[in-house]
Design an enzyme around this catalytic site. Structure first.
Site, mmCIF file in Angstrom:
data_model
loop_
_atom_site.group_PDB
_atom_site.id
_atom_site.type_symbol
_atom_site.label_atom_id
_atom_site.label_comp_id
_atom_site.label_asym_id
_atom_site.label_seq_id
_atom_site.Cartn_x
_atom_site.Cartn_y
_atom_site.Cartn_z
ATOM 1 N N GLU A 85 0.832 -1.211 0.000
ATOM 2 C CA GLU A 85 0.000 0.000 0.000
ATOM 3 C C GLU A 85 0.870 1.266 0.000
ATOM 4 O O GLU A 85 1.275 1.734 1.060
ATOM 5 C CB GLU A 85 -0.933 0.010 1.218
ATOM 6 C CG GLU A 85 -1.825 1.253 1.256
ATOM 7 C CD GLU A 85 -2.781 1.297 2.440
ATOM 8 O OE1 GLU A 85 -2.747 0.402 3.292
ATOM 9 O OE2 GLU A 85 -3.567 2.251 2.507
ATOM 10 N N LYS A 88 -2.431 -1.809 -3.332
ATOM 11 C CA LYS A 88 -3.486 -0.963 -2.756
ATOM 12 C C LYS A 88 -3.028 0.490 -2.879
ATOM 13 O O LYS A 88 -2.412 1.028 -1.962
ATOM 14 C CB LYS A 88 -3.705 -1.352 -1.288
ATOM 15 C CG LYS A 88 -4.680 -0.454 -0.549
ATOM 16 C CD LYS A 88 -5.144 -1.088 0.746
ATOM 17 C CE LYS A 88 -6.028 -0.142 1.528
ATOM 18 N NZ LYS A 88 -6.761 -0.790 2.606
#
Ligand code: 13P
Length: 341
Positions: A178, A220
């Site tokens: 992420e 992400k």
């Protein structure tokens, strides 16, 4: 089952048409902020009640394939004694775990941050796996300003994410990487696009250097938008075009799915933007969600800590998941917001 088969099976469970991931892994200070906004004190018991409520939502697995939990939640149980990760599995939802230890300043690089948590990670993953976790999440942040993120921050953060992902794969845990380019600031959408392109480029180079198997990895990212304080919001078609353009330049086709964070967008914006991306021509990867606030906010508002509001909160969560399920297929329309059930 060998490690590769285990990773492949988890990917297949997580990446399903019409479904996405629910991020319910707020750290203690973050959940305290969310509870504060609805007048609930953040005690361990309140967190247990709230996260049980989420996981007990009837048929949540219709639109949610995975849930990211905080360490404390992995060890908690519902009122009738069911372990929360076990409850997720019963709902057809794969339990995952946030494994980073949070962010702090990147030394001698003013304004930049770096995420901690690699020490002892392999041992922690073994313990999380015994508690039911099959995938993990690690978040790095990038601040946009005239001087940040620096080249050093982009490279150092890419290296951390790649090392984390490699350790996860060694243990048979699917890593979600992420890299969040924060919305804070008054920058233009073009500035966000330029920074995101550099961040993703450096990240995928680092993943390659560290032998991370992209087929067993999820990304992400943040969507490409103007800064929160920029005078004008970008409409979903513009966010979609800018975001997909940068992703196509930087993310190899071997990666199975890109699951966006919501990053401070309203629930409606996050759904409309994802939908607009799925209305563009087919892409090499799935375009899905891994929202925290954009899925949970309406449920928190409906709940407010009252036992009598549990069903209303679950209905709000289910509805938001359903609308994002529609956005996964490019079938969401804003009119559906007022259509009720
Ligand atoms: P938001 O969707 O609220 O940004 O949360 C996603 C997340 O998991 C942040 O790490």
């Amino acid at each position: 089952m060998n490690t590769q088969d285990q990773l492949q099976e988890t990917i297949e469970l997580l990446v399903q048409k019409g479904k996405g991931i629910l991020a319910a892994d707020e750290s203690d200070p973050t959940i305290a902020k969310r509870f504060d906004a609805i007048g609930v004190t953040s005690t361990e018991e309140h967190r247990r009640i709230y996260r049980s409520l989420i996981l007990e939502t009837p048929r949540l697995g219709d639109f949610i394939s995975g849930i990211i939990l905080f360490e404390e939640t992995l060890g908690q149980r519902t009122g009738d004694g069911t372990a929360l990760p076990e409850l997720a599995t019963r709902q057809g939802i794969v339990p995952g775990i946030k494994v980073d230890k949070g962010k702090g300043p990147l030394a001698l690089s003013p304004g930049d941050e770096i995420t901690q948590g690699l020490d002892g990670l392999a041992q922690r993953l073994e313990a999380y796996q015994i508690q039911g976790a099959r995938f993990a999440k690690w978040r790095n942040v990038y601040h946009i300003s005239d001087t940040t993120p620096s080249r050093l921050a982009i490279d150092a953060n890419a290296e951390m994410l790649a090392r984390y992902a490699a350790i996860c794969q060694t243990q048979g845990i699917v890593p979600i990487v992420e890299p969040e380019v924060l919305m804070d600031g008054d920058h233009t959408i073009e500035h966000c696009a330029a920074v995101s392109e550099q961040v993703l480029h450096a990240l995928f180079h680092a993943l390659h250097r560290h032998h991370v198997i992209l087929e067993h990895t999820l990304l992400k990212p943040s969507m490409i938008t103007p800064g929160k304080s920029y005078p004008q919001k970008a409409v979903p078609t513009v966010v979609a075009e800018q975001t997909v353009r940068i992703l196509r330049r930087t993310v190899p086709a071997a990666l199975p799915s890109i699951n966006f964070l919501s990053g401070g967008q309203t629930p409606e914006e996050a759904t409309a933007n994802l939908n607009a991306m799925n209305c563009l021509a087919p892409q090499p990867w799935e375009l899905s969600f891994s929202y925290g606030r954009a899925l949970q906010q309406p449920a928190l508002q409906a709940w407010r800590g009252e036992p009598g509001n549990v069903m209303a909160a679950q209905a709000a969560l289910y509805r938001r998941a359903e609308l994002n399920g529609a956005a996964r297929r490019g079938e969401y329309r804003p009119e559906m917001e007022s259509a009720g059930g």
